[in-house]
Scaffold this active site. Structure first.
Site, mmCIF file in Angstrom:
data_model
loop_
_atom_site.group_PDB
_atom_site.id
_atom_site.type_symbol
_atom_site.label_atom_id
_atom_site.label_comp_id
_atom_site.label_asym_id
_atom_site.label_seq_id
_atom_site.Cartn_x
_atom_site.Cartn_y
_atom_site.Cartn_z
ATOM 1 N NE ARG A 1 -28.580 -14.161 3.838
ATOM 2 C CZ ARG A 1 -29.587 -13.636 3.493
ATOM 3 N NH1 ARG A 1 -30.310 -14.621 2.859
ATOM 4 N NH2 ARG A 1 -30.090 -12.363 4.247
ATOM 5 N NE ARG B 1 -37.527 -5.389 4.010
ATOM 6 C CZ ARG B 1 -36.248 -6.724 3.654
ATOM 7 N NH1 ARG B 1 -35.395 -5.810 3.970
ATOM 8 N NH2 ARG B 1 -36.273 -7.393 3.001
ATOM 9 C CG HIS C 1 -28.473 -6.270 1.473
ATOM 10 N ND1 HIS C 1 -29.428 -4.708 1.412
ATOM 11 C CD2 HIS C 1 -29.566 -7.275 1.560
ATOM 12 C CE1 HIS C 1 -30.417 -5.183 1.039
ATOM 13 N NE2 HIS C 1 -30.874 -6.767 0.914
ATOM 14 N N GLY D 1 -31.102 -6.766 -8.724
ATOM 15 C CA GLY D 1 -32.758 -7.160 -9.119
ATOM 16 C C GLY D 1 -32.843 -5.390 -10.397
ATOM 17 C CB ILE D 2 -34.076 -1.918 -8.688
ATOM 18 C CG1 ILE D 2 -35.134 -3.375 -8.333
ATOM 19 C CG2 ILE D 2 -34.660 -0.989 -9.214
ATOM 20 C CD1 ILE D 2 -35.908 -2.921 -6.834
ATOM 21 C CD GLU E 1 -26.521 -11.137 -1.630
ATOM 22 O OE1 GLU E 1 -27.363 -12.105 -2.362
ATOM 23 O OE2 GLU E 1 -26.853 -11.487 -0.344
ATOM 24 C CG ASN F 1 -29.959 -17.734 2.160
ATOM 25 O OD1 ASN F 1 -30.138 -18.041 3.048
ATOM 26 N ND2 ASN F 1 -29.758 -17.176 1.316
#
Ligand code: ADP
Length: 399
Positions: free
Chosen positions: A92, A242, A181, A332-333, A386, A7
């Site tokens: 990737r 973002r 994603h 993560g969250i 991933e 990646n």
């Protein structure tokens, strides 16, 4: 098969060596600051599991890739005795445009198309190509595959991917929603459908990939039918730094008031907005949760606005699919922040989804059903992987 997963970012190269059958990770590491001073490779010793780091001058991705090979072959910390033990390399690749709706074996034609898509992802595709090039030079003869972030979303219907601007811009410049994603949404939705145990074609799943970058996807019959990221990964949810979707006319207004040009505006929206910009505290939800505990009102506002942006998207996707069987949380969250999951899911009692508060609070980074047993719509935490998805796709292409 032993698959080397690569990646590449513009200044980074992450790798893992994975057995696609046993899912064992033989080696992993990360090269940072490629092309900048003070580059290094951080890796886990394949023999002792110890974390190590080496400073190496890395003027380009080829040198970084050579450093990865040296670590893989290292007599003390290495995972293989010869590069011949590596069956294939899976890369990737961020943007496959409308060219790729699945992973592919890399050849000259594929490389040319990835180059053509560089305009659509100027920060990512050129870096991915550098990784492919370095690998072709240093491991000639080893098959390479490309796994695209956009491919899974190529099944979206026209009405979901088209923007309400003159159609000629789609025809001339391919301006449309692509979604990102995809590898994660595909991996998690496949597992969700497995858990549901119903025929793929009857399944309706919403995947919430909530990390530093965040996106939500509606997966109907195993296919992506809508997703929140758009032409770029700036669209959709409020994210770490973002903005997510904003009224586009805000741009001109800020440009006039703050005397900013387009590049500065995009930096503002990509790097200084979102949870960071709203809270003025941090882009990381661990800091936001701590800020809320300390009574910081802006941390609370950032948290609430993030969850609310997710609720609206999920509600829209339930309508778009005429229902839903499971809402799955990942990244993560999504995997770690029980408060975020609770705050989002409390809005879906009306469809028969009730949170098992105890299980939710105790679930961090592992698969678990977080809805009550009698809920008609399920909620799950499903950790994403991933790299494993890339290894599996690569092995499947070469089987
Ligand atoms: P990426 O930045 O590549 O999207 P991740 O999916 O790992 O990476 O998401 C990183 C984010 O996940 C962090 O910025 C942080 O907001 C959140 N996170 C990680 N661990 C926790 C945790 N234990 N509790 C709450 N949030 C977490």
């Amino acid at each position: 098969m032993k698959i080397l997963v690569i990646n590449c970012g513009s200044t980074t190269l992450k790798y893992q060596l994975i057995d696609s059958e046993t899912e064992k990770v033989y080696a992993k590491g990360l090269c940072e600051r490629i092309g900048i001073a003070d580059a290094d490779i951080a890796y886990t010793s394949s023999t002792t599991g110890e974390k190590k780091e080496k400073k190496i001058d890395m003027p380009d991705h080829s040198v970084a890739f050579q450093a990865v090979i040296d670590v893989l072959l290292d007599p003390v910390d290495g995972a293989v005795k010869s590069l011949d033990e590596i069956d294939a390399v899976g890369h990737r690749v961020v943007h496959g445009g409308e060219f790729f709706d699945s992973s592919v074996i890399i050849n000259d034609e594929v490389i040319a198309k990835i180059k053509e898509c560089s305009d659509l992802a100027p920060l990512h595709n050129p870096a991915n190509l550098l990784g492919i090039d370095a690998c072709s030079k240093l491991m000639p003869g080893t098959p390479q595959c490309a796994v695209f972030d956009t491919a899974f979303h190529q099944t979206m219907p026209e009405e979901a991917y088209i923007y309400g601007i003159p159609f000629s811009y789609y025809e001339k410049y391919k301006i449309r929603r692509y979604g990102f994603h995809g590898t994660s949404h595909s991996f998690v939705s496949k597992r969700a459908i497995e858990i549901l145990g119903k025929p793929v074609e009857d399944s309706k799943v919403i995947v919430c990939h909530l990390g530093g970058g965040a996106s939500i996807t509606a997966v109907k019959g195993g296919k992506s039918v809508d997703t929140s990221m758009g032409f770029t990964p700036l669209d959709g949810l409020i994210m770490g730094t973002r903005s997510g979707s904003v009224d586009p006319a805000i741009l001109q207004y800020i440009a006039d008031k703050e005397k900013m040009d387009v590049d500065q505006l995009l930096t503002l929206l990509n790097k200084k907005s979102g949870i960071q910009g709203l809270s003025g505290l941090s882009s990381d939800f661990r800091d936001i949760d701590a800020g809320i505990a300390d009574g910081n009102p802006r941390a609370k506002l950032a948290f609430d606005a993030f969850c609310y942006s997710a609720v609206k998207l999920i509600g829209g996707y339930i309508a778009a699919m005429d229902g839903v069987d499971m809402i799955a949380f990942t990244a993560g969250i999504g995997e770690n922040d029980a408060k975020v999951r609770a705050s989002i899911l409390k809005h879906f009692n009306y469809i028969g989804l009730h949170l098992d508060e105890e299980t939710n609070a105790a679930t961090h980074g592992k698969e678990a059903m977080i809805s009550t047993a009698d809920s008609t719509v399920k909620a799950y935490v499903i950790p994403t992987n991933e790299e494993l998805a890339i290894a599996r796709d690569t092995a499947a292409l070469l089987a």
